[in-house]
Each structure stands twice: as structure tokens, then as C-alpha cells.
Design a protein around this motif. Structure first.
Motif, PDB file in Angstrom:
ATOM      1  N   LEU A 187       0.800  -1.224   0.000  1.00 59.93           N
ATOM      2  CA  LEU A 187       0.000   0.000   0.000  1.00 59.93           C
ATOM      3  C   LEU A 187       0.831   1.272   0.000  1.00 59.93           C
ATOM      4  O   LEU A 187       0.266   2.372  -0.047  1.00 59.93           O
ATOM      5  CB  LEU A 187      -0.924   0.010   1.228  1.00 59.93           C
ATOM      6  CG  LEU A 187      -1.960  -1.123   1.319  1.00 59.93           C
ATOM      7  CD1 LEU A 187      -2.793  -0.982   2.584  1.00 59.93           C
ATOM      8  CD2 LEU A 187      -2.857  -1.150   0.085  1.00 59.93           C
ATOM      9  N   THR A 188       2.149   1.155   0.041  1.00 59.18           N
ATOM     10  CA  THR A 188       2.976   2.356   0.116  1.00 59.18           C
ATOM     11  C   THR A 188       2.886   3.180  -1.160  1.00 59.18           C
ATOM     12  O   THR A 188       2.736   2.636  -2.268  1.00 59.18           O
ATOM     13  CB  THR A 188       4.451   1.984   0.386  1.00 59.18           C
ATOM     14  OG1 THR A 188       5.194   3.197   0.554  1.00 59.18           O
ATOM     15  CG2 THR A 188       5.044   1.203  -0.774  1.00 59.18           C
ATOM     16  N   ARG A 189       2.994   4.497  -0.987  1.00 59.78           N
ATOM     17  CA  ARG A 189       3.029   5.400  -2.132  1.00 59.78           C
ATOM     18  C   ARG A 189       4.446   5.866  -2.427  1.00 59.78           C
ATOM     19  O   ARG A 189       4.655   6.697  -3.322  1.00 59.78           O
ATOM     20  CB  ARG A 189       2.123   6.605  -1.863  1.00 59.78           C
ATOM     21  CG  ARG A 189       0.637   6.253  -1.787  1.00 59.78           C
ATOM     22  CD  ARG A 189      -0.231   7.488  -1.684  1.00 59.78           C
ATOM     23  NE  ARG A 189      -0.012   8.201  -0.416  1.00 59.78           N
ATOM     24  CZ  ARG A 189      -0.591   9.352  -0.103  1.00 59.78           C
ATOM     25  NH1 ARG A 189      -1.414   9.926  -0.965  1.00 59.78           N
ATOM     26  NH2 ARG A 189      -0.341   9.932   1.063  1.00 59.78           N
ATOM     27  N   SER A 190       5.425   5.352  -1.681  1.00 52.77           N
ATOM     28  CA  SER A 190       6.825   5.711  -1.909  1.00 52.77           C
ATOM     29  C   SER A 190       7.307   5.149  -3.234  1.00 52.77           C
ATOM     30  O   SER A 190       6.912   4.044  -3.640  1.00 52.77           O
ATOM     31  CB  SER A 190       7.709   5.181  -0.773  1.00 52.77           C
ATOM     32  OG  SER A 190       7.311   5.727   0.463  1.00 52.77           O
ATOM     33  N   ALA A 191       8.153   5.888  -3.896  1.00 52.35           N
ATOM     34  CA  ALA A 191       8.696   5.435  -5.178  1.00 52.35           C
ATOM     35  C   ALA A 191       9.649   4.266  -4.963  1.00 52.35           C
ATOM     36  O   ALA A 191      10.434   4.248  -4.020  1.00 52.35           O
ATOM     37  CB  ALA A 191       9.433   6.576  -5.867  1.00 52.35           C
TER      38      ALA A 191
END
Length: 423
Positions: A187-191
Motif C-alpha cells: 500500500l505504500t506510495r513511496s517510489a
């Protein structure tokens, strides 16, 4: 007027962007901590021989070596997030097989798969952390990462004490925790980090660079493989069958090793690393003999703490000695190769130490450790008579990131981290 430097970012600003990675790490290592304690004890209850329990360690470390070789290719093809999710799914399922199947051969194969998966999972996490970290926040990132590892490993071992080892609950809890590790990453939005680079592995070249460091990493792996695989069995037996006694014993050793790692690394920057290696190996042998005398008593936990403090950081010191002679462009290759040399030693040390336990009882584990340490001391002393210490101008400053559990991470970032530590 001198130009003012921009202030370093606050702790919250540094950690918040990687909170998903750190949360995944916490679930993963906590689940691993349950396994470290529960599986050897369950194997003993199922009347597996000490040699067989040692071979469970061989399976895990052999899988870890294979994972270091092939998991980077999976990351290249599928990316960090999908690779992480797939390996977590396999690792979680494999844990449950130990509760269903009682065949030791299947158990060894399961440990092989677990090692393979954990190598790739750790590779994804640590390469992502290295990709994020820079000179302004690397210390904060890595110290937080290591602190989480230390804390949740201990929590995982304590969780295992709440369940009867002969039942399936502890392994079910481990599977649940490992499965939860996939959620924050998915679910992370980190690149995601850049695609990984393949690294050549030339063990002969590495041995030629630093025979003492190369052999040291292998022998230290033998001692560490024995420790991680068979200490729960030995400690539980000494504690009258108490899982809690074994958990506290293991936790004391792990905490001691973690707290001593950075100070010993810094000390090695200020003196000949081989001399420090000789000192801590000698202390490991001696403190191991103290452990023998205290096993079964409340003092054993203090002995375990000091045993971990002088035993577990040895790999970092030996690896740093190799880096002192390694050209900057070959640092990543050397790091990856040393990791596998160490794991190969662990795969051999676990069953061999089990043979010592069969001959001498629980104290055989520490006599085996003492033998390995004495052999290493002898070899390093011999090498010191042949080769002088590296000069200060080529000595590499200690970098905890370079001695973290998985070293075959993003090549460009690891090179940059070590390059900035070169004096």
C-alpha cells in the motif's frame, strides 16, 4: 561571512517517508523471532536428532546463499513491491508446513525455502533504505532500522514463550506476522528504487585481497550458524525444559551483540582490525566457557549477554578488514561475496556443532565455538606475520550499512555510502 549550512532534517521528517518499510521490517523480524525459538524446540520435541536440527540450519543458510544469487534477478524482472509480496507469501505458507508435516527432510527443504525468501525480502527492504538514505540521514535511517530489528526480534522470541511448542499456535502466529509484512509495502506510495545491478562474484579474487578477512568471515559464519540454530535447544534443556528460559537467554545474547556492534566497529577504525578480531575471538572463547559454568542458573543470561557482545559483531570487523584492501569499484562485489562466504560457513557450522553436542551435551556448543575461535586466532596471527596492516590513508571508515544482514543491495548507493566513509 561563511556560508551557513542548511539544517539537517528532523527525525520525524526523515523517518515518515520510510515508515512503511520500517513497519514491514518489524512484522517480518518479529515473525522470524518466533521461528528462531519455536522451530528448534519443536524439532526436539518431535525427537529429531541434534544432527538433524543442525541440518535445519544448513537448509536455511544454503537457501540464503541461493537467494542472494538469484533473488536480484527476480527483483529486476518483477520490481521491488511484487517481489516482496511474492516472497512473503511463500515464506508465510512454508512456516505452516512445519506444523503439518513431521518428516525431517521436508523440514530441511522448508528451511531452505525460508532462507531463499528471507534473502530476497531483506534485499528489497535494505536496497530500498539505501536508495532513500543520503549523507544527511544515513545514520538516523540505519540506526532506526537496526533498533527495530533488535526490539522486534526480542518481542518475537517472547511471543513464542506464550504457546506450547508441541502445538501449532506459535507457528501460526509467525505466519500471521510474516503475512502482515506485505501490507504496508503493497500500500505504500513511496517510489520504488531504481532497477538493481548484477554483481560479479569472484571468491578467489576476494581471498587474494585479504586472506585473513575471507577466512575470518567463513569461520565466524561457522560459529554464528551454530549459535542461531542450536542455542534454543541447549538453553531450554539447561533451563529444565522452560521455553521462557531459552527465550530470555537468546534475547540477552542478541541484545549484547547489537549494542556492541557499533562501538566495536568504531574501535576497529582506530586500531589494527586484526588485533581487535583476535581480542574479541579470544573473549568469545573464554566467555563461552563461562556460559558453560552458568547454564541453568539466573547468571547465565548475563553470561549470554557478554557472549553475544563479543561473538556476534566479529563478522563486521572481519568484513571491514577486507574492505580496507578492496578497490572502491569492487566494494559491492566484495560485500555480496563475503555475505555468501559467511552463510556457507553457517551452513557447515550448524550440523558440526550438533555433533559436539551429541558427544559432550549442551556444553559442546560452546566448546565448538571455542575451537573455531582458536583456529581463527591462529590463522590471523599467522597472517599478521606475513602481511602488514593497511596504512591509514587507505583504511575504510566503519559503515554499519556495509555490515547489515544483506549486502547485495543497490550497487550505486552502497558504493556511495562506503566511498563517503573512506579516509
Amino acid at each position: 561571512m561563511a556560508e551557513q549550512q542548511s539544517p539537517r532534517p528532523g527525525y520525524r521528517a526523515v523517518i515518515l517517508p520510510i515508515s512503511a518499510l520500517l513497519m514491514a521490517t518489524a512484522f517480518l523480524i518479529m515473525g522470524s523471532g518466533v521461528q528462531v525459538l519455536a522451530l528448534p524446540i519443536r524439532a526436539e520435541i518431535l525427537q529429531f536428532s541434534n544432527i538433524t536440527i543442525g541440518l535445519l540450519g544448513t537448509g536455511y543458510f544454503a537457501g540464503f546463499v541461493v537467494g542472494c544469487l538469484f533473488d536480484p534477478r527476480i527483483v529486476q524482472m518483477a520490481g521491488h513491491i511484487r517481489t516482496f509480496a511474492a516472497l512473503v507469501a511463500v515464506a508465510s505458507a512454508v512456516v505452516l508446513l512445519h506444523a503439518i508435516v513431521r518428516d525431517p527432510i521436508i523440514w530441511i527443504l522448508c528451511r531452505f525455502l525460508t532462507g531463499l525468501c528471507f534473502a530476497g525480502i531483506s534485499l528489497v527492504l535494505e536496497s530500498w533504505l539505501h536508495d532513500y538514505a543520503d549523507n544527511t540521514n544515513r545514520g538516523v535511517v540505519m540506526s532506526t532500522y537496526v533498533g527495530i530489528n533488535l526490539t522486534v526480534m526480542t518481542i518475537g522470541q517472547m511471543i513464542a514463550t506464550g504457546f506450547e511448542p508441541s502445538r501449532f499456535e506459535a507457528l501460526a502466529i509467525s505466519s500471521i506476522l510474516v503475512s502482515f509484512a506485505a501490507v504496508p509495502i503493497a500500500l505504500t506510495r513511496s517510489a520504488q528504487p531504481a532497477p538493481m545491478m548484477q554483481v560479479r562474484l569472484r571468491p578467489r579474487y576476494l581471498f587474494q585481497l585479504s586472506p585473513a578477512g575471507f577466512v575470518g568471515c567463513f569461520l565466524i559464519g561457522m560459529a554464528h550458524g551454530a549459535f542461531w540454530t542450536l542455542t534454543p535447544v541447549v538453553a531450554r534443556s539447561a533451563g529444565g525444559g522452560s521455553v521462557g528460559y531459552a527465550a530470555w537467554f537468546m534475547s540477552a545474547a542478541v541484545i549484547g551483540g547489537a549494542l556492541a556492534q557499533a562501538p566495536l566497529g568504531k574501535i576497529s577504525d582506530r586500531m589494527e582490525r586484526r588485533v581487535l578480531l583476535i581480542i574479541i575471538c579470544g573473549l568469545s572463547a573464554l566467555v563461552g566457557l563461562v556460559v558453560i559454568q552458568t547454564l541453568g542458573s539466573s547468571y547465565a543470561h548475563w553470561a549470554a549477554f557478554f557472549f553475544g557482545a563479543v561473538t556476534l559483531p566479529a563478522y563486521a570487523v572481519a568484513a571491514a578488514h577486507v574492505f580496507d584492501f578492496t578497490p572502491k569499484e569492487d566494494i559491492v562485489e566484495a560485500s555480496s561475496a563475503l555475505l555468501m562466504v559467511n552463510a556457507a560457513g553457517s551452513a557447515i557450522g550448524a550440523p558440526v556443532s550438533a555433533g559436539f553436542i551429541d558427544l559432550m551435551g549442551g556444553q559442546g556448543l560452546y566448546w565448538f565455538n571455542a575451537l573455531v575461535q582458536v583456529v581463527l586466532i591462529g590463522y590471523v596471527v599467522w597472517r599478521m606475520r606475513i602481511r602488514e596492516a593497511p596504512s591509514e590513508d587507505i583504511k575504510v571508515g566503519y559503515d554499519f550499512a556495509a555490515t547489515s544482514p544483506v549486502l547485495s543491495s543497490s550497487a550505486s548507493d552502497l558504493e556511495r555510502g562506503l566511498g563517503n566513509g573512506r579516509r
